[in-house]
Design an enzyme around this catalytic site. Structure first.
Site, PDB file in Angstrom:
ATOM      1  N   CYS A  83      -2.871  83.280  -2.548  1.00  0.00           N
ATOM      2  CA  CYS A  83      -4.072  83.962  -2.065  1.00  0.00           C
ATOM      3  C   CYS A  83      -4.093  83.864  -0.553  1.00  0.00           C
ATOM      4  O   CYS A  83      -4.174  82.775  -0.006  1.00  0.00           O
ATOM      5  CB  CYS A  83      -5.312  83.293  -2.631  1.00  0.00           C
ATOM      6  SG  CYS A  83      -5.818  83.995  -4.185  1.00  0.00           S
ATOM      7  N   THR A 134      12.012  69.557   0.297  1.00  0.00           N
ATOM      8  CA  THR A 134      11.972  70.467   1.446  1.00  0.00           C
ATOM      9  C   THR A 134      12.913  69.982   2.550  1.00  0.00           C
ATOM     10  O   THR A 134      13.720  70.754   3.086  1.00  0.00           O
ATOM     11  CB  THR A 134      10.525  70.579   1.986  1.00  0.00           C
ATOM     12  OG1 THR A 134       9.688  71.025   0.918  1.00  0.00           O
ATOM     13  CG2 THR A 134      10.423  71.531   3.148  1.00  0.00           C
ATOM     14  N   SER A 169      13.997  65.845  -5.764  1.00  0.00           N
ATOM     15  CA  SER A 169      12.712  65.361  -5.236  1.00  0.00           C
ATOM     16  C   SER A 169      12.057  64.407  -6.241  1.00  0.00           C
ATOM     17  O   SER A 169      12.049  64.688  -7.444  1.00  0.00           O
ATOM     18  CB  SER A 169      11.800  66.566  -4.984  1.00  0.00           C
ATOM     19  OG  SER A 169      10.514  66.124  -4.631  1.00  0.00           O
ATOM     20  N   GLY A 170      11.508  63.308  -5.726  1.00  0.00           N
ATOM     21  CA  GLY A 170      10.959  62.261  -6.594  1.00  0.00           C
ATOM     22  C   GLY A 170       9.721  62.637  -7.387  1.00  0.00           C
ATOM     23  O   GLY A 170       9.561  62.226  -8.536  1.00  0.00           O
TER      24      GLY A 170
HETATM   25  C1  LIG Z   1      12.597  74.379  -6.564  1.00  0.00           C
HETATM   26  C2  LIG Z   1      11.880  73.554  -5.544  1.00  0.00           C
HETATM   27  N1  LIG Z   1      12.476  73.274  -4.383  1.00  0.00           N
HETATM   28  C3  LIG Z   1      11.889  72.521  -3.440  1.00  0.00           C
HETATM   29  C4  LIG Z   1      10.622  72.022  -3.614  1.00  0.00           C
HETATM   30  C5  LIG Z   1      10.000  71.197  -2.534  1.00  0.00           C
HETATM   31  O1  LIG Z   1      10.091  69.823  -2.830  1.00  0.00           O
HETATM   32  P1  LIG Z   1       9.153  68.765  -2.094  1.00  0.00           P
HETATM   33  O2  LIG Z   1       7.766  69.011  -2.572  1.00  0.00           O
HETATM   34  O3  LIG Z   1       9.690  67.423  -2.507  1.00  0.00           O
HETATM   35  O4  LIG Z   1       9.310  68.982  -0.628  1.00  0.00           O
HETATM   36  C6  LIG Z   1       9.941  72.307  -4.813  1.00  0.00           C
HETATM   37  C7  LIG Z   1       8.554  71.846  -5.013  1.00  0.00           C
HETATM   38  O5  LIG Z   1       7.737  72.528  -5.573  1.00  0.00           O
HETATM   39  C8  LIG Z   1      10.590  73.082  -5.805  1.00  0.00           C
HETATM   40  O6  LIG Z   1       9.999  73.380  -6.957  1.00  0.00           O
END
Ligand SMILES: Cc1ncc(COP(=O)(O)O)c(C=O)c1O
Length: 380
Positions: A325, A72, A199-200
Site C-alpha cells: 500500500c 538482506t 536468515s535466522g
Molecule cells: C526470499 C527472501 N529473501 C530475503 C529476505 C530478507 O531477509 P531478512 O529479513 O533476514 O533481511 C526475505 C524476508 O522476507 C525473504 O523472504
C-alpha cells in the site's frame, strides 16, 4: 478470540530453547570472540560451534560461512560483492522478475552503476525456465541469482538445473534460500551452488542474524571496512547471541525437517480442504505440487486484497500479501505480476497464508472457517 498466525513466511516465533540459550549466553559469555584471553576464547568457542553446524547443514566448510545481519545483508554482499570483484570479466547479471526486493533493489542499484541486468520471466506455475537462463547467458555474464523458493507463492525453483548449466561457465551462481533452508535438503557442493543466503528469523531463530555461504574460491569484494572479523568480509564485533540463537533454532529445524514437512503439508491440505468443503470460489496461484509445505498463495475472485486483509485481521487471522500500500493506492505484487498478465484480477485479490510452529491442525481449520466467513461476507 485468539488470533491465528498464518504469516510464518514474514517471520516466525523464536523457539523456547533458542531464547533460553541466548539469555544464558548473554549473561554468562560476554567476551569478545576476537580477544586473546579466556573470556574471548570462550566466546569464540560458541561462535565456532554455531558456524560449524550451519556449515555442515548445507555441506559447506566452516570457512565458507559469513555471518551477516540477515538475508538482506547476505544478498547485498553476495550480489554487489561478486559484481564489483568480477567486473573485469563482464558486466552482465541474470536474475528473475520474482525475486525478493532484497535482490531486485540491489540489481537496480547495480544497473545505476552500469551493469546490465536480465530479469527472467516466470511461468504460470511460478517457475523460472532453465532454457531462458541458457538463452540469456553471454560471455559477459558474471553472476546468476535465482531464489530457491519464492516467498509469496512458495514455488521451488529449478536451481539444481541452473547450477549445473553454469558448471562450465564463468558466471557464479547465487541463490536466496531464505524461505527454503528449513524445508529443503540443500547440498551446496553436490548442487554446484557458489553463494547461498539464509536468515535466522524464518526458522524460529532470532531476527538480525543470517549467513552467506560463499564458496572458498569465489572472489568477493568486501562492502564494509573495519576489523578482521569474518575474514574481513563482514567486519564488526560478532553477534554472538544471534549466531548461537540461530544455530540452536536451525539445529532443531534440521533434526525435525522431515516431520515438519509432513505436518505443514497436512496443515496446508486441511486449510484448502476446508475452503473447498465450504464451496467458496478460490484458486491457488502457481503449481501447488511445486511448492514448499509452508506457503500457499490463494486468489479469491470478487474480493480486494486490502479489504480482505483488514477483514481477516478483524476475524483474528494474521495473513499477508505481496501487494504494497503506497499513498492509499495498492501496488500489485511483482511476483504475481511476473506470473500473470498485469490485467489479471489475481493481482488484486490474492492472499499469502504461511504455516509454521504457531499452528496446530485445529487452529488451521479454525482459520479456514474464518476465511470462509470473510469471503462469504465480501462476495455474497
Ligand atoms: C526470499 C527472501 N529473501 C530475503 C529476505 C530478507 O531477509 P531478512 O529479513 O533476514 O533481511 C526475505 C524476508 O522476507 C525473504 O523472504
Amino acid at each position: 478470540m485468539d488470533v491465528i498466525y498464518l504469516d510464518h513466511a514474514a517471520t516466525t516465533p523464536v523457539h523456547e530453547e533458542a531464547l533460553e540459550k541466548m539469555y544464558e549466553l548473554e549473561k554468562e559469555v560476554y567476551g569478545n570472540p576476537s580477544s586473546i584471553h579466556s573470556f574471548g576464547r570462550r566466546a569464540k568457542y560458541y561462535l565456532d560451534e554455531a558456524r560449524r553446524f550451519l556449515a555442515k547443514s548445507i555441506n559447506a566448510n566452516e570457512n565458507e560461512i559469513i555471518f551477516t545481519s540477515g538475508g538482506t545483508e547476505a544478498n547485498n554482499l553476495a550480489i554487489i560483492g561478486t559484481a564489483l570483484e568480477n567486473e573485469y570479466n563482464g558486466n552482465h547479471i541474470i536474475t528473475s522478475a520474482q525475486e525478493h526486493h532484497a535482490i531486485l533493489h540491489i540489481m537496480q542499484y547495480l544497473q545505476r552503476l552500469g551493469f546490465h541486468v536480465t530479469y527472467l520471466p516466470v511461468n504460470k506455475n511460478g517457475q523460472v525456465n532453465v532454457a531462458d537462463v541458457e538463452r540469456t547467458l553471454t560471455d559477459q555474464t558474471i553472476l546468476v541469482s535465482v531464489m530457491t523458493a519464492n516467498n509469496e507463492t512458495g514455488i521451488i525453483q529449478p536451481i539444481e538445473q541452473i547450477a549445473s548449466l553454469l558448471r562450465d561457465h564463468q558466471a557464479y551462481f547465487h541463490t536466496d534460500a531464505v524461505q527454503a533452508y528449513s524445508m529443503l535438503d540443500i547440498d551446496v557442493k553436490k548442487s554446484g551452488i557458489d553463494l547461498l543466503t539464509t536468515s535466522g528469523h524464518k526458522l524460529n531463530g532470532p531476527k538480525g542474524i543470517g549467513f552467506l555461504y560463499a564458496r572458498e574460491d569465489v572472489p568477493l569484494k568486501q562492502l564494509q571496512y573495519g576489523g578482521l572479523q569474518e575474514k574481513t568480509k563482514r567486519p564488526g564485533t560478532e553477534n554472538l547471541r544471534g549466531a548461537v540463537g540461530y544455530y540452536t533454532a536451525a539445529k532443531i529445524a534440521m533434526e525435525n525437517k522431515q516431520q515438519n514437512r509432513e505436518i505443514y503439508s497436512l496443515y496446508k491440505q486441511a486449510f484448502l480442504d476446508a475452503l473447498r468443503e465450504a464451496e467458496i470460489d478460490f484458486d491457488v496461484n502457481g503449481d501447488i505440487e511445486l511448492s514448499i509445505p509452508t506457503i500457499v498463495n490463494i486468489s479469491f475472485p470478487g474480493t480486494k486484497v486490502d479489504v480482505m486483509l483488514t477483514n481477516l485481521d478483524l476475524e483474528g487471522v494474521a495473513a499477508s500479501s505481496g501487494s504494497a500500500c503506497t499513498a492509499g493506492s495498492l501496488e500489485p505484487s511483482h511476483v504475481l505480476k511476473a506470473m500473470f498478465s498485469s490485467r489479471d484480477e489475481r493481482m488484486y485479490n490474492s492472499i499469502r497464508f504461511s504455516f509454521g510452529s504457531a499452528n496446530t491442525l485445529e487452529n488451521v481449520k479454525d482459520a479456514a472457517e474464518r476465511v470462509v466467513k470473510v469471503v462469504k461476507r465480501l462476495t455474497e
